[in-house]
Scaffold this motif. Structure first.
Motif, mmCIF file in Angstrom:
data_model
loop_
_atom_site.group_PDB
_atom_site.id
_atom_site.type_symbol
_atom_site.label_atom_id
_atom_site.label_comp_id
_atom_site.label_asym_id
_atom_site.label_seq_id
_atom_site.Cartn_x
_atom_site.Cartn_y
_atom_site.Cartn_z
ATOM 1 N N PRO A 57 0.798 -1.225 0.000
ATOM 2 C CA PRO A 57 0.000 0.000 0.000
ATOM 3 C C PRO A 57 0.829 1.273 0.000
ATOM 4 N N ILE A 58 2.074 1.224 0.448
ATOM 5 C CA ILE A 58 2.860 2.448 0.571
ATOM 6 C C ILE A 58 3.702 2.702 -0.675
ATOM 7 N N THR A 59 4.463 1.725 -1.107
ATOM 8 C CA THR A 59 5.404 1.945 -2.205
ATOM 9 C C THR A 59 4.862 1.520 -3.558
ATOM 10 N N GLY A 60 3.813 0.717 -3.557
ATOM 11 C CA GLY A 60 3.315 0.202 -4.823
ATOM 12 C C GLY A 60 4.169 -0.905 -5.395
ATOM 13 N N GLN A 61 5.190 -1.368 -4.645
ATOM 14 C CA GLN A 61 6.027 -2.447 -5.134
ATOM 15 C C GLN A 61 5.256 -3.761 -5.148
ATOM 16 N N SER A 62 5.601 -4.604 -6.078
ATOM 17 C CA SER A 62 4.936 -5.898 -6.139
ATOM 18 C C SER A 62 5.432 -6.793 -5.010
ATOM 19 N N ILE A 63 4.580 -7.747 -4.624
ATOM 20 C CA ILE A 63 4.898 -8.698 -3.576
ATOM 21 C C ILE A 63 5.245 -10.031 -4.224
ATOM 22 N N TRP A 64 6.298 -10.641 -3.732
ATOM 23 C CA TRP A 64 6.761 -11.902 -4.315
ATOM 24 C C TRP A 64 5.681 -12.974 -4.242
ATOM 25 N N LYS A 65 5.514 -13.675 -5.350
ATOM 26 C CA LYS A 65 4.629 -14.833 -5.422
ATOM 27 C C LYS A 65 5.471 -16.052 -5.753
ATOM 28 N N ASP A 66 5.040 -17.217 -5.324
ATOM 29 C CA ASP A 66 5.877 -18.389 -5.517
ATOM 30 C C ASP A 66 5.901 -18.908 -6.956
ATOM 31 N N SER A 67 5.262 -18.185 -7.862
ATOM 32 C CA SER A 67 5.440 -18.486 -9.277
ATOM 33 C C SER A 67 6.789 -17.985 -9.792
ATOM 34 N N GLU A 68 7.444 -17.124 -8.996
ATOM 35 C CA GLU A 68 8.763 -16.591 -9.343
ATOM 36 C C GLU A 68 9.837 -17.314 -8.529
ATOM 37 N N PRO A 69 10.967 -17.700 -9.121
ATOM 38 C CA PRO A 69 12.014 -18.372 -8.355
ATOM 39 C C PRO A 69 12.674 -17.415 -7.368
#
Length: 358
Positions: free
Chosen positions: A6-18
């Protein structure tokens, strides 16, 4: 968990990514911390104390191993696991021997319910053994990072002082705030280095000394199954409210409420009757399961030598010839004696019909 913070707009890691390994930090013998980042720059969102499952390409084939996240979500740009190789380890051994910075592996999670954030309390008691220290480390780091003074008694048990994982980092935090109280328990001292702390197996006496206000604390425990069983028995014997006890197993981390195991611990019940037969004297007495064999003997007019009356001195050791007792001692009897049928009368509660040589 949202896809964007909510603050930076950065994406959150999902386990579809190594995950990409970015650091390998030796801790103690056969133990290292592995730090990972997301190649995309995504940050990590999880609860302190949760675990992650790694897919490891070992020579024996691909294996999946679950490790508690030892880092804190208050430091979200990387994620770390701290692993200790046991005899026969496959996945952990591969990590220690082959996983290097720059390598990528698949991972699944985070998951799990073992977190202080699921059980808010004013005071905590963290009890761990060996690499079971990792969730306690994550939760303590999180409370340290958020800036409010925590109230934690942190107990960790290790083979020897040189094998206490995170010792220096925890002592640094504890030296800055009075609300982190560290208690180390070791089986033996390091050679040529004196040890002035607790030594032996954790028991009721130690717990009472290390955390006198244990009744007021939410307890989180992690370690080998026999260790956690001993901790549960000690707390039950001290009158602790086991609804406030939480544990995480090395072998079966809990993902959902439905997965939480019911412990089949034997707990003496005041409403249940038992019978103690004193074989040499030819006397039998009916009693409650919560009565000790020593108390039943005294009520029957029989003398069993005793000293401390809480399982420490071993003076009241007698042989049990039949039946079962629930015994939680404080080091006054050896495993060999127990295997040969001996009990300490002062801390043994009869379960059903019991016969002893008195």
């Amino acid at each position: 968990m949202n896809d964007l913070t909510p603050i930076t707009g950065q994406s959150i890691w999902k386990d579809s990514e190594p995950l990409e390994c970015v650091a390998v930090i030796p801790e103690v013998p056969n133990t290292a911390s592995f730090a990972f980042r997301a190649p995309s720059g995504a940050i990590f969102d999880y609860l302190p104390g949760q675990f992650i499952t790694l897919e490891l390409p070992t020579p024996q084939g691909v294996v999946h191993r679950t490790y508690t996240i030892s880092s804190s979500p208050s430091r979200p740009r990387s994620i770390s696991v701290t692993v200790k190789a046991q005899e026969g380890s496959i996945g952990t051994r591969w990590m220690l021997d082959h996983l290097k910075p720059g390598m990528q592996i698949r991972a699944f999670g985070p998951a799990g319910l073992f977190s202080h954030m699921n059980h808010p309390a004013k005071k905590y008691l963290f009890i761990s053994a060996g690499s079971g220290i990792t969730p306690s480390m994550a939760m303590t780091t999180f409370m340290w990072d958020i800036g409010t003074e925590p109230d934690i008694v942190f107990i960790n048990c290790a083979k020897r002082p040189s094998e206490i994982i995170f010792r220096e980092r925890l002592e640094h935090m504890a030296s800055r705030v009075p609300g982190i109280v560290l208690k180390w328990v070791v089986e033996e001292a390091d050679r040529y280095r004196p040890w002035t702390g607790y030594q032996g197996q954790v028991n009721q006496l130690m717990l009472g000394l290390m955390a006198p206000d244990y009744l007021d604390r939410e307890v989180f425990c992690c370690g080998p199954e026999p260790f956690m069983t001993a901790v549960r028995e000690a707390l039950q014997g001290m009158g602790y409210d086991m609804e406030r006890y939480h544990q995480e197993s090395f072998k079966a981390p809990v993902e959902t409420v439905e997965d939480i195991p019911e412990h089949d611990d034997v707990v003496p019940e005041a409403a249940e009757t038992a019978e103690v037969t004193f074989g040499v004297s030819g006397v039998s007495r009916t009693c409650r399961e919560t009565d000790t064999v020593l108390a039943v003997a005294r009520a029957a007019g029989l003398g069993i030598p005793s000293g401390c009356t809480f399982g420490l001195c071993g003076t009241c050791k007698i042989r049990k010839t039949a039946g079962e007792v629930h015994m939680v001692h404080n080091g006054g009897i050896s495993d060999d004696d127990i295997a040969e049928g001996y009990i300490l009368a002062c801390c043994s509660h009869p379960i059903g019909a019991v016969e002893v040589e008195v």
